[in-house]
Design an enzyme around this catalytic site. Structure first.
Site, PDB file in Angstrom:
ATOM      1  N   GLY A  29       0.813  -1.226   0.000  1.00  0.00           N
ATOM      2  CA  GLY A  29       0.000   0.000   0.000  1.00  0.00           C
ATOM      3  C   GLY A  29       0.838   1.262   0.000  1.00  0.00           C
ATOM      4  N   ARG A  82       0.984  -5.857  -4.892  1.00  0.00           N
ATOM      5  CA  ARG A  82       0.908  -6.720  -3.716  1.00  0.00           C
ATOM      6  C   ARG A  82       1.415  -8.142  -3.972  1.00  0.00           C
ATOM      7  NH1 ARG A  82      -1.331  -4.174   0.605  1.00  0.00           N
ATOM      8  NH2 ARG A  82      -2.527  -2.319   0.107  1.00  0.00           N
ATOM      9  N   ASP A  94       5.625  -7.607   5.933  1.00  0.00           N
ATOM     10  CA  ASP A  94       5.678  -8.770   5.046  1.00  0.00           C
ATOM     11  C   ASP A  94       6.752  -8.633   3.971  1.00  0.00           C
ATOM     12  OD1 ASP A  94       3.754 -10.233   6.261  1.00  0.00           O
ATOM     13  OD2 ASP A  94       2.211  -9.975   4.712  1.00  0.00           O
ATOM     14  N   LYS A 103       8.369   0.956   5.407  1.00  0.00           N
ATOM     15  CA  LYS A 103       7.228   1.741   4.939  1.00  0.00           C
ATOM     16  C   LYS A 103       5.936   1.180   5.489  1.00  0.00           C
ATOM     17  CE  LYS A 103       4.568   0.165   2.492  1.00  0.00           C
ATOM     18  NZ  LYS A 103       3.709  -0.639   1.613  1.00  0.00           N
ATOM     19  N   THR A 104       5.080   1.976   6.024  1.00  0.00           N
ATOM     20  CA  THR A 104       3.663   1.670   6.249  1.00  0.00           C
ATOM     21  C   THR A 104       3.013   2.779   7.046  1.00  0.00           C
ATOM     22  OG1 THR A 104       2.030   0.304   7.380  1.00  0.00           O
ATOM     23  CG2 THR A 104       4.247   0.119   8.205  1.00  0.00           C
ATOM     24  N   ASP A 132       0.475   2.350   8.668  1.00  0.00           N
ATOM     25  CA  ASP A 132      -0.138   1.711   9.837  1.00  0.00           C
ATOM     26  C   ASP A 132       0.713   1.818  11.101  1.00  0.00           C
ATOM     27  OD1 ASP A 132      -2.000   0.981   7.953  1.00  0.00           O
ATOM     28  OD2 ASP A 132      -1.246  -1.048   7.728  1.00  0.00           O
TER      29      ASP A 132
END
Lengths: 552, 552
Positions: free
Chosen positions: A81, A145, A176, A202-203, A205
């Site tokens: 994402g 993805r 992941d 990276k994220t 979240d």
């Protein structure tokens, strides 16, 4: 008009690097610290990563690294994402690579990990890169993805790299993708392919962190963007004084985003999934808690408020988790009979009558809409799509029902009118904040310095992030040190441990200490839009979470 | 933390005034222009406003106005929905009032027009006002939707004003509130109460404008906030390349907000209600248009895009309008029988079987969810709540269905996955842009100058808004000149004519000229967050709509 005025001026922004990375690139030398272990399950992780387990932490200092100037081609992949700042990681990587040797070439594999498998790439040049500097999005080369996890895929990667004489890959991704980067690094070493692999954290979240990865990039920009909107809605609620706004926030399982937004905006309620799980809170008790807050505020004449809900909440409510598991199981078993029913009411009745008694009770208290959502919107494997469940509507509807009961009982006399919102896509591609622009550029620049030091299986690490960029530390950590063993698809696998909100940590403690006051009184704060040009206290501060974590 | 860093620094912002309003307030003199008429129905409007019809336009110039220093108390009311900048109108009004005479007092009536009826007020002092300067929201005194329209109410207003020795009221509101302000001004003159009334043009919807009111305040900030979000979503769509985002935008009947956001972000589709009505477009043809755009883009491999939908759309689709009218009529007639049905499916069947044949057809093609929404969510009068209809979901669902047909027919081979959004509350209380901060402060300051010139029944007017603030013109227009006669609740009433999007106007023409290209290609622009401190081309520009309207 094809370029907005802000975009034009952002091109001219020069991201700030840590002092050490501002030196001539041939004088940036790696220093090796203590050997590392794994998060847990050290023996199992060690056995799976014979070449990359136990490597030392690395930091950079002024010294000598003439070897960095050797000509090399590097590949870069955006995985998963979007997160604000991805373009700046590539900019930093490119600038370091060209500083080391103008003959170096950067290959951007297109559309995520599938790009390398299909040998689909874009040569990154200065001209090509210029209109992406300091902008949001992953549109420079696209993302995807596809997971790189099989030996066949690894071998294709090796062949594509050899074809282009690529000796290092930088993989920009979340937990992941970085797990897979570690496995790939190990594979290349095992097969002596001579291709280095470096990861970048990276994220949005925020669930990829530890003491060497203080924050994943994009979290700062995304939470500031959501907080802008939450603050605006709070101010609207406090002006109109007639709505309760239920706002669901992206963030997968972890509640970091919801918690950070709560710290920035001081809403009346913020649910934290990790706490719900720890306390084994039921859906009914959560509804009761919100209804109580609504009714307490109504006593003061305040029939308005704001509730923040983390995306992953329902998975952490024990009886809902059990219900979803049961539905997945049931639908797998009775697929044919179920699929023969096209009417949603029939489907609800079909499932309702076949559930265990306890799940039947839970299912029956869910609003009609949500019952249908659980059964209609399923993923390609036939499973319930948890992230699609409109938790905002679920809770507002159930709170409304509960308040009606309370009104009938005489324990509530206010007015309740709810609005629901979901924020996620609004923040993933925002222009990166100055912090994310600087941090990402540094991560990319630093990633090349790790390559230039001959390292593989490392994650680019830039720390001391609450200080001005000049004082940031640069270096790397072995990805294996973040790993533990977890059951995935029925078998134990080495994976980077997801960082959930720590209930013992300072950010949650601060929230827990203040939330009763925020609930009853109106303590809203209004962060406003992200600023790029103003005073440093407005433009360069990172998250409240990190400030609290690093506070003494 | 109770005040955000941005809020702190915004307190220090000094809004920019037109040059004439920077003079000593005793040297700002009113100049009278030509007498005015009405928008249409001049005779009828004239008959209803014997004291305030036909007054001259007013502008300010340097001269002599010693009378402005006479001691006076002024009341101010915020009316209707929030719009960014309301606090600055009050700040400008306050500063002018105190500049004229430090003994003057400003009464802020609380909670909207009901505040004056209940004599509920807040004395505005410098200390009280300070933490609201340059911030969003109407929380300083609150707003409300009570309408001042009966003689009984007017008489209460007069008594409350006399009690506090208030000789002028400033009413900050949209078209309805300013219509009522004109009626109130007329009443006060008729009864010789000696109380002046001045209006200020507020509404994010942008539907209160003419050559003397170039823009209503709040429109600039709201559209920039929505455009930030739309741009972020566009960039996400263009990075992930797998979603079509359907975004509904606030704005009531008029499509000004959707059009302005389209001009700022260049989406693939933007529907304009006024055009739908003019062309008598059916729902099916709108769905066909979007589905065609989706399928054309799929030919280029682009299975993503963004569609903007104005809030009021469904009311402009002839057959939906007819359907809603029929449902309202039917439910009024068969209220008891209908209300006896609690199940939504039964209600749908009940209504479906009683509609005319043509409405039955329309009703039957609506998605289940929307059928239920039409019947469940009704206003206190039992009518369908048009603004609550999830037009974003209605269209995305119908487009999906249509694409499935096209796929079966072989005319579409792409992938379609949709996300829906509704933006409204996110923008109504944002921190005002520099433009809105300056414009609102000027409107408030100017309103006091109109009072100080002895005027009543005027709307505060600041024009030439595409130029730097220094060059803005200040003055007033009689509210009656914006009026026409319209049927409201069965009888003809004088009201300010709502300004809808003009299909012959330059903003729509620009859009119409470019939309085919925006539809097929990806021409997204990313405005980013509102900036307050950067270069003027980023921070001080107002809307594209106004720039086009004022272009030669």
């Amino acid at each position: 008009m094809d370029i907005s005025p802000l975009q034009k001026v952002r091109y001219a922004y020069q991201p700030k690097l840590p002092a050490i990375l501002r030196k001539d690139i041939t004088s940036i030398e790696a220093v090796y610290g203590e050997p590392t272990g794994a998060a847990t399950d050290a023996d199992a992780v060690k056995a799976l990563f014979p070449h990359t387990y136990g490597m030392s932490r690395v930091s950079f200092t002024e010294g000598d690294n003439k070897a960095v100037t050797a000509q090399r081609n590097v590949g870069v992949i955006l995985s998963g994402g979007q997160a604000p700042g991805g373009h700046n990681v590539i900019s930093g990587l490119f600038d370091a690579l060209k500083a080391a040797n103008p003959e170096n070439t950067l290959y951007g594999f297109k559309g995520g990990p599938s790009g390398i498998l299909q040998d689909s790439y874009q040569i990154i040049t200065d001209e090509f890169l210029a209109p992406y500097r300091n902008t949001g999005g992953f549109d420079i080369i696209g993302s995807g993805r596809t997971k790189l996890e099989t030996q066949e895929q690894f071998e294709v990667c090796a062949q594509v790299c050899k074809k282009h004489n690529i000796s290092a890959l930088v993989i920009i991704g979340g937990d992941d993708s970085n797990t897979n980067a570690a496995v790939l690094a190990e594979y290349f070493l095992e097969k002596q392919h001579g291709i280095q692999v470096i990861g970048c954290p990276k994220t949005i979240d925020g669930d990829l962190k530890n003491e060497s990865i203080e924050i994943s990039f994009g979290f700062d920009t995304a939470t500031k963007t959501y907080s802008e909107l939450i603050g605006n809605i709070e101010r609207d609620a406090n002006s109109a004084k007639k709505y309760w706004h239920f706002i669901k926030l992206m963030g997968r399982s972890a509640s970091h985003i919801a918690l950070e937004c709560a710290l920035q905006t001081q809403p009346n309620v913020c649910l934290v999934s990790e706490e719900v799980e720890a306390n084994k809170q039921s859906l009914v008790s959560i509804v009761e808690y919100i209804a109580k807050t609504v009714s307490d505020r109504a006593l003061d004449g305040n029939n308005f408020g704001v509730v923040l809900i983390p995306e992953g909440l329902v998975e952490f409510i024990p009886e809902i988790k059990a219900l979803i598991d049961e539905i997945n199981h049931l639908l797998a078993k009775e697929e044919v009979a179920f699929n023969a029913l096209t009417d949603s009411a029939q489907r609800v009745a079909f499932v309702g009558s076949r559930l265990s008694k306890s799940s039947q009770t839970v299912f029956s208290i869910l609003p009609d809409e949500i019952q249908k959502q659980l059964l209609m919107d399923r993923d390609p494997h036939g499973n319930v799509q948890v992230s699609r469940i409109e938790t905002d509507k679920l809770l507002s509807t159930m709170v409304e029902t509960r308040l009606k009961q309370m009104k009938a009982e005489g324990s509530y006399t206010g007015k309740f009118s709810a609005m629901t919102h979901f924020f996620g896509y609004e923040g993933r591609c925002a222009f990166p904040t100055n912090f994310d622009a600087d941090y990402c550029y540094s991560l990319g620049y630093n990633a090349f310095c790790l390559i230039g030091s001959g390292l593989s299986g490392y994650l680019s690490s830039v720390t001391n992030l609450c200080a001005p960029a000049e004082q940031w530390n640069a270096g790397g950590i072995p990805i294996t040190m973040m790993m533990n063993m977890e059951v995935r698809h029925g078998s134990k696998k080495p994976v980077i441990k997801k960082a959930l909100v720590e209930l013992e940590g300072k950010p949650f403690a601060y929230f827990a200490e203040h939330r009763a006051q925020w609930a009853r009184k109106t303590c809203f704060t209004y962060p406003g839009a992200v600023q790029y040009f103003g005073p440093a206290e407005v433009c360069d501060r990172t998250t409240v979470t990190l400030a609290l974590e690093q506070s003494k």
